[in-house]
Design an enzyme around this catalytic site. Structure first.
Site, PDB file in Angstrom:
ATOM      1  N   GLU A   1       0.893  -1.175   0.000  1.00 58.86           N
ATOM      2  CA  GLU A   1       0.000   0.000   0.000  1.00 58.86           C
ATOM      3  C   GLU A   1       0.925   1.218   0.000  1.00 58.86           C
ATOM      4  OE1 GLU A   1      -2.226   0.493   3.651  1.00 58.86           O
ATOM      5  OE2 GLU A   1      -3.612   1.961   2.781  1.00 58.86           O
TER       6      GLU A   1
ATOM      7  N   ASP B   1     -12.244  -0.661   2.424  1.00 56.25           N
ATOM      8  CA  ASP B   1     -11.216  -0.422   3.449  1.00 56.25           C
ATOM      9  C   ASP B   1     -11.800   0.220   4.716  1.00 56.25           C
ATOM     10  OD1 ASP B   1      -8.643  -0.728   4.372  1.00 56.25           O
ATOM     11  OD2 ASP B   1      -7.734   0.826   3.139  1.00 56.25           O
TER      12      ASP B   1
HETATM   13  N1  HPA Z   1      -4.107   0.371   6.057  1.00 52.30           N
HETATM   14  C1  HPA Z   1      -3.447  -0.189   7.073  1.00 52.30           C
HETATM   15  N2  HPA Z   1      -3.998  -0.403   8.254  1.00 52.30           N
HETATM   16  C2  HPA Z   1      -5.268  -0.057   8.429  1.00 52.30           C
HETATM   17  C3  HPA Z   1      -6.000   0.535   7.423  1.00 52.30           C
HETATM   18  C4  HPA Z   1      -5.388   0.764   6.171  1.00 52.30           C
HETATM   19  O1  HPA Z   1      -5.983   1.315   5.220  1.00 52.30           O
HETATM   20  N3  HPA Z   1      -7.221   0.758   7.919  1.00 52.30           N
HETATM   21  C5  HPA Z   1      -7.235   0.308   9.167  1.00 52.30           C
HETATM   22  N4  HPA Z   1      -6.054  -0.180   9.505  1.00 52.30           N
HETATM   23 ZN    ZN Z   2      -6.967  -2.004   5.016  1.00 56.69          ZN
END
Ligand code: HPA
Ligand code: ZN
Length: 332
Positions: free
Chosen positions: A197, A275
């Protein structure tokens, strides 16, 4: 097209239940638990939802969780999402929860999971939505803390299908959690991990090779390394991509620059997910609608993404086939 997207049957595979906590419900629960929020009202809170990276979001997301005290709070938050999911023609959802966010504040594991589980069971009985539950370890905490959480989960194992890895990615590679993931696998859990990410493609490789994941959450940055792409394609590894999250956390500066279409073209097994929808201005349908417009996706692309969502789920083959049949009926 918008109507088509709203109505197509679909599954959601990457959703943090704490990320569905809407400001209205947050204020309601804060009031009944006699807790003061740092914000005067809903408008002021919403103004703070302006993030330049993952960490800025996480700080606010964890602060919002402080008002969750009783089983009923976890129930209400989960049920609010499930009702929304029903409206959006989500037949099946696989939700993550972060036990450590709550146990570190003195809330028992039992309180958290009882509330969430009861809502999931009620939603299946009353709304006909099926679900799986994924317990995520916070990667900014030591591996030892994840081992403790795995231990606390033992009495509730029948309600938990998989373990995951979330929170601050940079500086906390999957390799940090190799041993606890191995133990979780030995105990029979499926495993997923956020990777690629904000973190580099090497984190995706570590999730595949060291954690032996069954699915990758996000995986956008795989495109930076052709070997990683080839590895994912060969393994038919599903990626749970979250377009509006990527936009709001500035993983992409503009949805038109989002890698989803490139990922599809390269043969990656991608799905669309929301998400943390309460923070990123959109639930699952809004994610489909916005990314369709930005990338000019075709109806065939949308059908493929819905088809992928069922195929990449942790449902049994029989259950998958039932849902795929509903999808076929809808598209024919
Ligand atoms: N990324 C990483 N950790 C997380 C996220 C995310 O989008 N949302 C909640 N915890
Ligand atoms: Zn996530």
């Amino acid at each position: 097209m918008e109507e088509f997207i709203k109505e197509i049957p679909k599954a959601e595979l990457h959703l943090h239940i704490e990320g569905t906590f809407e400001p209205e419900l947050m204020f309601e629960i804060a009031s009944r638990n006699d807790i003061d929020l740092d914000y005067k009202n809903i408008e002021e809170l919403k103004k703070a939802y302006n993030f330049s990276n993952l960490q800025e979001f996480l700080d606010i997301y964890y602060a919002g969780c402080n008002v969750l005290i009783n089983e009923a709070d976890f129930y209400d938050m989960t049920m609010a999402y499930l009702k929304k999911a029903k409206e959006q023609n989500i037949l099946h959802t696989e939700i993550m929860f972060d036990p450590q966010t709550h146990t570190d504040r003195g809330i028992s594991f039992e309180t958290v999971i009882n509330g969430i589980h009861k809502a999931l069971a009620d939603a299946e009985a009353k709304l006909g939505i099926t679900s799986k539950l994924i317990m995520s370890f916070l990667r900014h905490l030591p591996e030892k803390a994840a081992f403790e959480t795995l231990e606390q989960a033992k009495p509730f194992k029948k309600w938990i299908d998989a373990v995951g890895l979330d929170s601050s990615e940079l500086g906390h590679p999957p390799s940090k959690f190799e041993r606890v993931f191995q133990k979780a696998k030995e105990e029979g859990y499926l495993v997923v991990a956020h990777a690629g990410e904000e973190g580099p493609p090497e984190y995706i490789t570590e999730a595949l090779e060291l954690l032996q994941v069954d699915r990758i959450d996000h995986g956008n940055r795989s495109l930076e390394d052709i070997n990683v792409v080839n590895n994912l394609v060969e393994r038919k590894m599903a990626l749970t991509v979250c377009p509006l999250s990527n936009l709001k956390l500035q993983v992409v500066k503009d949805l038109k620059k989002h890698p989803l279409k490139k990922m599809l073209d390269k043969g990656l097994f991608v799905t669309i997910n929301s998400d943390d929808p309460a923070y990123f201005s959109g639930y699952l349908n809004e994610n489909y609608i916005e990314i369709q417009k930005a990338l000019d996706l075709s109806k065939e692309n949308i059908i493929q993404l819905a088809d992928n969502s069922f195929k990449a789920s942790f449902l049994s083959e029989t259950e998958k086939n039932k849902m795929l049949e509903k999808l076929k009926e809808f598209t024919n």
